[in-house]
Design a protein around this motif. Structure first.
Motif, PDB file in Angstrom:
ATOM      1  N   SER A 123      -0.048  -0.315   0.047  1.00 38.07           N
ATOM      2  CA  SER A 123      -0.814   0.563  -0.959  1.00 38.07           C
ATOM      3  C   SER A 123      -1.038   2.072  -0.746  1.00 38.07           C
ATOM      4  CB  SER A 123      -2.328   0.085  -1.026  1.00 38.07           C
ATOM      5  OG  SER A 123      -2.082  -1.230  -1.327  1.00 38.07           O
ATOM      6  N   THR A 163      -5.704   1.658   2.574  1.00 41.03           N
ATOM      7  CA  THR A 163      -5.922   0.336   1.731  1.00 41.03           C
ATOM      8  C   THR A 163      -6.086   0.700   0.227  1.00 41.03           C
ATOM      9  OG1 THR A 163      -8.016  -0.282   1.636  1.00 41.03           O
ATOM     10  CG2 THR A 163      -6.919  -0.980   3.719  1.00 41.03           C
ATOM     11  N   ARG A 164      -6.773   1.596  -0.271  1.00 44.57           N
ATOM     12  CA  ARG A 164      -7.001   1.907  -1.661  1.00 44.57           C
ATOM     13  C   ARG A 164      -8.013   0.841  -2.132  1.00 44.57           C
ATOM     14  NH1 ARG A 164      -7.229   6.491  -2.512  1.00 44.57           N
ATOM     15  NH2 ARG A 164      -7.275   6.521  -0.214  1.00 44.57           N
ATOM     16  N   ASN A 165      -8.223   0.286  -1.404  1.00 46.45           N
ATOM     17  CA  ASN A 165      -9.408  -0.856  -1.530  1.00 46.45           C
ATOM     18  C   ASN A 165     -10.816  -0.279  -1.231  1.00 46.45           C
ATOM     19  OD1 ASN A 165     -11.099  -3.361  -1.683  1.00 46.45           O
ATOM     20  ND2 ASN A 165      -9.424  -4.589  -1.459  1.00 46.45           N
TER      21      ASN A 165
END
Length: 243
Positions: A123, A163-165
């Motif tokens: 990601s 992680t883009r989370n």
């Protein structure tokens, strides 16, 4: 009952929240027990009722206490505390046995960080990769432990953000409070050259979008980091219960 902690100078209500929060985390006031009345706290700490009420609101927001009409303000179970809140983390650090604390942090990192690295490999954007690489270069260039530790923390934080989370991000945000201690301890060892190789392996796996490679490289890094702490602090760290 309330002891002054080593917190930085803050406004008055934050100082009161700090002292009461530290006492709760240390166990001076047990779960289900009622805090002293507002007036008692005012007298004990020489502050106004407005200050005390604001401090209690702060502690309520962190999940440490709850106020009910006619029954006062009671301490909630630790399971209901916001354990990732920076103040709660700091109070834990200040009042806990260091080896047990570090062991629990490594349990969390071993459970989550390899997955974060694998997800970052999938990601991460170019800006994310730049941040990870810049942090690694800062580690490699560091001449003193303090700069090495700062860059090391930035490296791991950048992976979680990559992680883009957003559910991984609170772990990254807690690093500066919780992991500075363990990173500083580890930086005293003679393993820095090996650590740089291991961090570079994680970096390159993420940069080449090799998710499994990033996961495996992170597992190696964490295992060796734990072994380093055992050597530096002694076998007691390794023998701590996994509670």
């Amino acid at each position: 009952m309330f002891q002054t902690s080593s917190a930085l100078i803050r406004n008055v209500h934050s100082q009161v929240a700090d002292r009461v929060g530290t006492s709760i985390v240390r166990g001076d006031i047990g779960v289900g027990e009622t805090l002293p009345s507002e007036m008692q706290i005012c007298q004990m700490m020489d502050v106004s009722r407005t200050v005390v009420r604001e401090a209690i609101r702060t502690l309520t927001g962190k999940g440490l206490v709850e106020s009910r009409p006619k029954s006062g303000t009671r301490v909630r179970p630790p399971q209901q505390w916001n354990q990732l809140d920076p103040d709660v983390l700091r109070w834990r650090l200040e009042t806990s046995d260091m080896d047990s604390y570090l062991a629990k942090l490594f349990q969390l990192r071993c459970a989550v960080e390899p997955a974060a690295a694998a997800l970052a490999a999938i990601s991460a954007g170019q800006d994310d990769l730049t941040l990870i690489r810049t942090a690694y270069e800062g580690m490699a260039a560091a001449k003193v432990n303090e700069k090495f530790v700062a860059a090391d923390i930035a490296f791991h934080q950048a992976i979680y953000f990559a992680t883009r989370n957003e559910f991984f991000w609170p772990i990254a945000q807690m690093f500066d409070v919780t992991l500075r201690q363990s990173f500083t301890i580890a930086a005293r060892g003679s393993h820095r050259a090996r650590a740089l190789v291991e961090h570079n392996a994680v970096l390159e796996a993420i940069a080449t979008r090799n998710a499994e490679g990033a996961r495996e490289a992170t597992n190696v890094l964490l295992k060796n980091s734990a072994d380093d702490l055992v050597r530096i602090r002694g076998r007691e760290f390794a023998s701590r219960p996994k509670a």
